[in-house]
Design an enzyme around this catalytic site. Sequence first.
Site, PDB file in Angstrom:
ATOM      1  N   GLN A 105      26.289 -33.157 -80.791  1.00  0.00           N
ATOM      2  CA  GLN A 105      25.774 -33.976 -79.704  1.00  0.00           C
ATOM      3  C   GLN A 105      26.928 -34.622 -78.946  1.00  0.00           C
ATOM      4  O   GLN A 105      27.904 -35.045 -79.542  1.00  0.00           O
ATOM      5  CB  GLN A 105      24.861 -35.050 -80.300  1.00  0.00           C
ATOM      6  CG  GLN A 105      24.121 -35.858 -79.285  1.00  0.00           C
ATOM      7  CD  GLN A 105      23.314 -36.964 -79.968  1.00  0.00           C
ATOM      8  OE1 GLN A 105      23.121 -36.948 -81.185  1.00  0.00           O
ATOM      9  NE2 GLN A 105      22.859 -37.925 -79.198  1.00  0.00           N
ATOM     10  N   CYS A 133      19.826 -36.794 -79.293  1.00  0.00           N
ATOM     11  CA  CYS A 133      19.842 -36.217 -80.638  1.00  0.00           C
ATOM     12  C   CYS A 133      18.555 -35.437 -80.879  1.00  0.00           C
ATOM     13  O   CYS A 133      18.540 -34.448 -81.583  1.00  0.00           O
ATOM     14  CB  CYS A 133      19.998 -37.307 -81.690  1.00  0.00           C
ATOM     15  SG  CYS A 133      18.627 -38.448 -81.783  1.00  0.00           S
ATOM     16  N   HIS A 186      17.062 -41.754 -85.815  1.00  0.00           N
ATOM     17  CA  HIS A 186      17.926 -40.625 -85.480  1.00  0.00           C
ATOM     18  C   HIS A 186      17.230 -39.374 -86.002  1.00  0.00           C
ATOM     19  O   HIS A 186      16.626 -39.414 -87.063  1.00  0.00           O
ATOM     20  CB  HIS A 186      19.274 -40.849 -86.168  1.00  0.00           C
ATOM     21  CG  HIS A 186      20.300 -39.828 -85.840  1.00  0.00           C
ATOM     22  ND1 HIS A 186      20.625 -39.500 -84.543  1.00  0.00           N
ATOM     23  CD2 HIS A 186      21.084 -39.055 -86.633  1.00  0.00           C
ATOM     24  CE1 HIS A 186      21.568 -38.568 -84.573  1.00  0.00           C
ATOM     25  NE2 HIS A 186      21.856 -38.281 -85.824  1.00  0.00           N
ATOM     26  N   ASN A 246      22.715 -33.404 -89.524  1.00  0.00           N
ATOM     27  CA  ASN A 246      22.860 -34.451 -88.531  1.00  0.00           C
ATOM     28  C   ASN A 246      23.363 -33.791 -87.241  1.00  0.00           C
ATOM     29  O   ASN A 246      24.390 -33.117 -87.258  1.00  0.00           O
ATOM     30  CB  ASN A 246      23.886 -35.467 -89.047  1.00  0.00           C
ATOM     31  CG  ASN A 246      24.035 -36.649 -88.126  1.00  0.00           C
ATOM     32  OD1 ASN A 246      23.695 -36.572 -86.939  1.00  0.00           O
ATOM     33  ND2 ASN A 246      24.540 -37.745 -88.659  1.00  0.00           N
ATOM     34  N   TRP A 249      24.990 -34.796 -84.945  1.00  0.00           N
ATOM     35  CA  TRP A 249      26.338 -35.193 -84.544  1.00  0.00           C
ATOM     36  C   TRP A 249      27.409 -34.263 -85.124  1.00  0.00           C
ATOM     37  O   TRP A 249      28.573 -34.361 -84.778  1.00  0.00           O
ATOM     38  CB  TRP A 249      26.637 -36.626 -85.019  1.00  0.00           C
ATOM     39  CG  TRP A 249      25.841 -37.652 -84.283  1.00  0.00           C
ATOM     40  CD1 TRP A 249      25.235 -37.481 -83.076  1.00  0.00           C
ATOM     41  CD2 TRP A 249      25.558 -38.986 -84.696  1.00  0.00           C
ATOM     42  NE1 TRP A 249      24.591 -38.645 -82.706  1.00  0.00           N
ATOM     43  CE2 TRP A 249      24.776 -39.587 -83.697  1.00  0.00           C
ATOM     44  CE3 TRP A 249      25.895 -39.746 -85.818  1.00  0.00           C
ATOM     45  CZ2 TRP A 249      24.314 -40.895 -83.770  1.00  0.00           C
ATOM     46  CZ3 TRP A 249      25.437 -41.046 -85.896  1.00  0.00           C
ATOM     47  CH2 TRP A 249      24.658 -41.613 -84.880  1.00  0.00           C
TER      48      TRP A 249
END
Length: 499
Positions: free
Chosen positions: A22, A28, A197, A223, A225
């Site tokens: 991201q 997200c 998230h 995740n 990220w």
Amino acid sequence: MKELCESPRLFVDGISSHDLNQGQLGNCWFVAACSCLALRDNLWQKVIPDWKKQDWNPKKPNNYAGIFHFRFWRFGEWIDVVVDDRLPTMDEKLLFCHSSSKEEFWSALLEKAYAKLAGCYEALDGGNTGDAIVDFTGSVAESIEVKNTKDSIQRHNLFEKLLKVYNRGGLISCSIHQMEPVSILEISKLQGLRADHSYSVTKVQKVRLGNTADKLSMIRLRNPWGKGEWLGPWSDNSKEWQKISKKERKKIGTDLKNDGEFWMAFEDWYKYFTNAIVCRIINTSYLSIRKTWDEVILRGAWSRHEGPLLNRAGGCTNFLHTFLQNPQYVFDITKKEDEVLISIQQRDKRIHRKEGNGKNLTIGFSIFKVELNREYRLHSPYQKVSGSIYIDKRSVSLRTCLKKGRYVIIPSTFEPYVEGEFLLRIYTDVVSRCRELILDKPEVTCWNIIIRYPRIVTKVHLHSATDLPKQNSSGGMSSEFHPCVNVTWHNLEDLGSID
Ligand SMILES: *[C@@H]1O[C@H](CO)[C@@H](O)[C@H](O)[C@H]1NC(C)=O
Ligand SMILES: *[C@@H]1O[C@H](CO)[C@@H](O)[C@H](O)[C@H]1NC(C)=O
Ligand SMILES: *[C@@H]1O[C@H](CO)[C@@H](O)[C@H](O)[C@H]1NC(C)=O
């Protein structure tokens, strides 16, 4: 893109959930949905059509036109979105979604196409992973509340459900919602997980412990990220992994790098996560070996008109005077009992955000049981058998079991006289013949005037009954008799009172 690296490609070493990181945008939800998508070849190849042709071909540089083509499912149809290859950067780095490999661009281009659909990049700020998955697949997203109870049967059932969805090619994402603002202390209690998230579920599996027959229910998450992992039991390099033989570890594909992907025991997952979104990929093809479904997709609208017979925006059941003015749909359950999945979706409002009128309508629906031969709109309340919640999300769905019979679905907005379009989808095991009820009452045709034989259904309420034969020797009839029995008569000559 040549400006960003030597040899840009759409994919480097194929597509994988690890390709996504991201960027500086609160999306997200979108990135997590892309991670889910990357797991399924048959799904992403629909979103990125002709991917082989679209990729840069270093041998034939002249073929490159600088445009890319994607497809998204919106409001019942696949839409083509074409974007050029210019991507927003800062200091020669991609600003938003990017791959771990500097030469790989599919995720950044897909994000650009999706942003075009939404109006602009900013419009992607904040959203729902389920909505993005629906846009990628045309499936139905169901939201599951993970209730942290001590009930081990419930827990087991939930795991089995997730396992089945995963094994059948479905997509799952999950998140932790906290009711109250989170203090620093509570963040540390989450052991590396983030509240509010989206995580994508990249595997659901039972893993054999040591050389025993015992199996542990496990789930692998990612995740978006590309970093920030769970730090508790079964996290990367945790001592728990020693309980599992090397062979088994290899089999399940544990890749314990710091890449945002991590395993959790389902017992732990269940303790932390509060919400999951599952998208079952429903294969309505009759050739499919898996369970096939009957799918009906209908478009409708709540529209405001003068007069109760014309108005089609009636609000929810709180507004009894107008509720039955909403569009009405009838369907049949022809099995003894069938599991029905119903969803209504409104048009995506993101594109109107800039003008300030991008609010979702509050929508929901109710289901009523009606006579087996009903062909006309309801005008008086019936027995409600099920219904969704009312919510200001893009879509709302319900999975429920219904017994054999005929049913009417009434989708509505919460308040009456609110206009909007909706898409109604209904999935059943056997053909439901879902269709709109359009006519208010039978038309008076020459034919039935001549023979004075209107086809009509009349509902008769019996309020009391006397002189009925007694049911048995103890004479239970009169005391047990239900005062309001619906009797259905056909072909009654009574035009004045349609229920
Ligand atoms: C509409 O609902 C979706 C969830 O389905 C949400 O992500 C989105 O932000 C809502 N749109 C607006 C404009 O509030
Ligand atoms: C549905 O099943 C058919 C036949 O098995 C298959 O060809 C098709 O790819 C499947 N569709 C999806 C979306 O999985
Ligand atoms: C007769 O009716 C009574 C009361 O309604 C009921 O409790 C009883 O079971 C019935 N007996 C038989 C033989 O059906």
